[in-house]
Scaffold this active site. Structure first.
Site, PDB file in Angstrom:
ATOM      1  N   GLY A  14       0.787  -1.233   0.000  1.00  0.00           N
ATOM      2  CA  GLY A  14       0.000   0.000   0.000  1.00  0.00           C
ATOM      3  C   GLY A  14       0.814   1.276   0.000  1.00  0.00           C
ATOM      4  N   MET A  92      -3.610  -7.175  -7.206  1.00  0.00           N
ATOM      5  CA  MET A  92      -3.024  -8.237  -8.003  1.00  0.00           C
ATOM      6  C   MET A  92      -4.055  -9.208  -8.600  1.00  0.00           C
ATOM      7  SD  MET A  92      -0.183  -7.167  -8.284  1.00  0.00           S
ATOM      8  CE  MET A  92       1.484  -6.786  -7.806  1.00  0.00           C
ATOM      9  N   ARG A  93      -5.272  -8.731  -8.804  1.00  0.00           N
ATOM     10  CA  ARG A  93      -6.287  -9.533  -9.508  1.00  0.00           C
ATOM     11  C   ARG A  93      -6.644  -8.805 -10.785  1.00  0.00           C
ATOM     12  NH1 ARG A  93      -9.526 -13.078  -6.502  1.00  0.00           N
ATOM     13  NH2 ARG A  93     -11.153 -12.886  -8.065  1.00  0.00           N
ATOM     14  N   LEU A  95      -9.128  -7.419 -13.260  1.00  0.00           N
ATOM     15  CA  LEU A  95     -10.557  -7.075 -13.233  1.00  0.00           C
ATOM     16  C   LEU A  95     -11.235  -7.705 -14.444  1.00  0.00           C
ATOM     17  CD1 LEU A  95     -11.007  -3.327 -12.279  1.00  0.00           C
ATOM     18  CD2 LEU A  95     -11.104  -5.339 -10.819  1.00  0.00           C
ATOM     19  N   HIS A 111       1.491   0.577 -13.233  1.00  0.00           N
ATOM     20  CA  HIS A 111       2.263  -0.627 -13.538  1.00  0.00           C
ATOM     21  C   HIS A 111       3.755  -0.274 -13.557  1.00  0.00           C
ATOM     22  CE1 HIS A 111       2.982  -4.626 -15.106  1.00  0.00           C
ATOM     23  NE2 HIS A 111       3.838  -4.078 -15.948  1.00  0.00           N
ATOM     24  N   ASP A 143      -8.603  -1.450 -19.391  1.00  0.00           N
ATOM     25  CA  ASP A 143      -9.568  -2.031 -20.333  1.00  0.00           C
ATOM     26  C   ASP A 143      -9.647  -3.536 -20.062  1.00  0.00           C
ATOM     27  OD1 ASP A 143      -7.346  -3.136 -21.472  1.00  0.00           O
ATOM     28  OD2 ASP A 143      -7.444  -1.995 -23.339  1.00  0.00           O
ATOM     29  N   GLU A 144     -10.195  -4.291 -21.000  1.00  0.00           N
ATOM     30  CA  GLU A 144     -10.412  -5.713 -20.734  1.00  0.00           C
ATOM     31  C   GLU A 144      -9.131  -6.541 -20.763  1.00  0.00           C
ATOM     32  OE1 GLU A 144     -12.411  -3.807 -22.495  1.00  0.00           O
ATOM     33  OE2 GLU A 144     -14.500  -4.273 -21.995  1.00  0.00           O
ATOM     34  N   ASP A 147      -2.987  -4.942 -18.570  1.00  0.00           N
ATOM     35  CA  ASP A 147      -2.046  -3.813 -18.703  1.00  0.00           C
ATOM     36  C   ASP A 147      -2.011  -3.242 -20.125  1.00  0.00           C
ATOM     37  OD1 ASP A 147      -1.317  -4.225 -16.004  1.00  0.00           O
ATOM     38  OD2 ASP A 147       0.165  -5.719 -16.578  1.00  0.00           O
ATOM     39  N   GLU A 176       6.716   6.113  -9.074  1.00  0.00           N
ATOM     40  CA  GLU A 176       5.290   5.766  -8.979  1.00  0.00           C
ATOM     41  C   GLU A 176       4.584   6.711  -8.021  1.00  0.00           C
ATOM     42  OE1 GLU A 176       4.146   1.638  -8.403  1.00  0.00           O
ATOM     43  OE2 GLU A 176       6.101   0.960  -9.109  1.00  0.00           O
TER      44      GLU A 176
HETATM   45  C1  GAR Z   1       3.786  -1.298  -7.280  1.00  0.00           C
HETATM   46  O1  GAR Z   1       5.121  -1.351  -7.728  1.00  0.00           O
HETATM   47  C2  GAR Z   1       2.821  -1.373  -8.446  1.00  0.00           C
HETATM   48  O2  GAR Z   1       3.269  -0.675  -9.577  1.00  0.00           O
HETATM   49  C3  GAR Z   1       2.801  -2.847  -8.698  1.00  0.00           C
HETATM   50  O3  GAR Z   1       2.758  -3.422  -7.421  1.00  0.00           O
HETATM   51  C4  GAR Z   1       3.433  -2.563  -6.492  1.00  0.00           C
HETATM   52  C5  GAR Z   1       2.514  -2.279  -5.344  1.00  0.00           C
HETATM   53  O4  GAR Z   1       3.185  -1.579  -4.335  1.00  0.00           O
HETATM   54  N1  GAR Z   1       1.667  -3.243  -9.482  1.00  0.00           N
HETATM   55  C6  GAR Z   1       1.706  -4.213 -10.377  1.00  0.00           C
HETATM   56  O5  GAR Z   1       2.692  -4.899 -10.593  1.00  0.00           O
HETATM   57  C7  GAR Z   1       0.406  -4.440 -11.139  1.00  0.00           C
HETATM   58  N2  GAR Z   1       0.603  -5.364 -12.197  1.00  0.00           N
HETATM   59  P1  GAR Z   1       2.402  -0.858  -3.175  1.00  0.00           P
HETATM   60  O6  GAR Z   1       1.429  -1.901  -2.576  1.00  0.00           O
HETATM   61  O7  GAR Z   1       3.439  -0.474  -2.189  1.00  0.00           O
HETATM   62  O8  GAR Z   1       1.677   0.319  -3.743  1.00  0.00           O
END
Ligand code: GAR
Length: 204
Positions: A14, A92-93, A95, A111, A143-144, A147, A176
């Site tokens: 998070g 991590m699911r 949609l 991403h 989208d469907e 990524d 990010e």
């Molecule tokens: C982040 O690096 C995000 O970009 C990635 O998971 C991490 C979550 O970190 N997301 C993906 O890989 C989606 N495919 P966080 O829980 O500390 O925000």
């Protein structure tokens, strides 16, 4: 219109949720988090929501088996909390089509790569293994596909010779945390227009 009402969906640590919370507190993001939702009961994201007194809930995939059931439960929650925009932040699911259709162009994802390179899991490890000199992060509409949606913002991060997936992930994560609140603020200002698979950012 009142403040943009956000749902943030997270499965783990998070830190992107925290960046959004901090940007709101700093007055850099004109939004409020209506609800934080996780598919993992022990997600640190839920703990962060609790600490900041943000409504939060664990939506258990086991309680919503069958095709589309989890998506319908998500959409019901978004409606219950009168959500304007959904931000996937390490959710991590994948949609399903029902959720995407119900909130078309109102779901964002972050991403950790320069899409369309390295979609899916472990994007930072994929980048290191491939040997690219630059990677980064992407905020896009969902989208469907996996990524594949229209790209809103990207930030470039150099890959160093001695990087491993963890050191690269840490460098990307810093970007990010800057990029996601900026993209949400652009949405809040009504400045994102989706034209085919491209996103036009309108001037202020
Ligand atoms: C982040 O690096 C995000 O970009 C990635 O998971 C991490 C979550 O970190 N997301 C993906 O890989 C989606 N495919 P966080 O829980 O500390 O925000």
């Amino acid at each position: 219109m009142g403040k943009l009402r956000l749902a943030v969906l997270a499965s783990g640590r998070g830190s992107n949720l925290q960046a959004i919370i901090d940007a709101i507190a700093a007055g850099e993001l004109a939004a409020e988090i209506a609800v934080v939702i996780s598919d993992k009961e022990d997600a640190r994201a839920l703990e962060r929501a609790r600490r900041h007194r943000i409504p939060h809930c664990f939506l258990d995939p086991k309680e919503h088996p069958g095709p589309g059931a989890y998506d319908r439960a998500l959409v019901a929650l978004w409606r219950e909390y009168r959500v304007d925009l959904v931000a996937l932040a390490g959710f991590m699911r994948l949609l399903g089509a029902e959720a995407v259709r119900a909130y078309r162009n109102r779901i964002l994802n972050i991403h950790p790569s320069l899409l369309p390179a390295f979609p899916g899991l472990n994007a930072q490890a994929q980048a290191v293994a491939y040997g690219v000199r630059y990677s980064g992060c992407t905020v896009h509409f969902v989208d469907e596909g996996m990524d594949t949606g229209p790209i809103i913002l990207q930030a470039v991060v150099p890959v160093r010779q001695d990087d491993d997936p963890e050191t690269l992930a840490a460098r990307i994560l810093e970007e990010e945390h800057r990029l996601y609140p900026r993209a949400i603020q652009l949405f809040a200002e009504g400045r994102l227009e989706v034209v085919g698979r491209r996103v036009r950012i309108k001037d202020k």
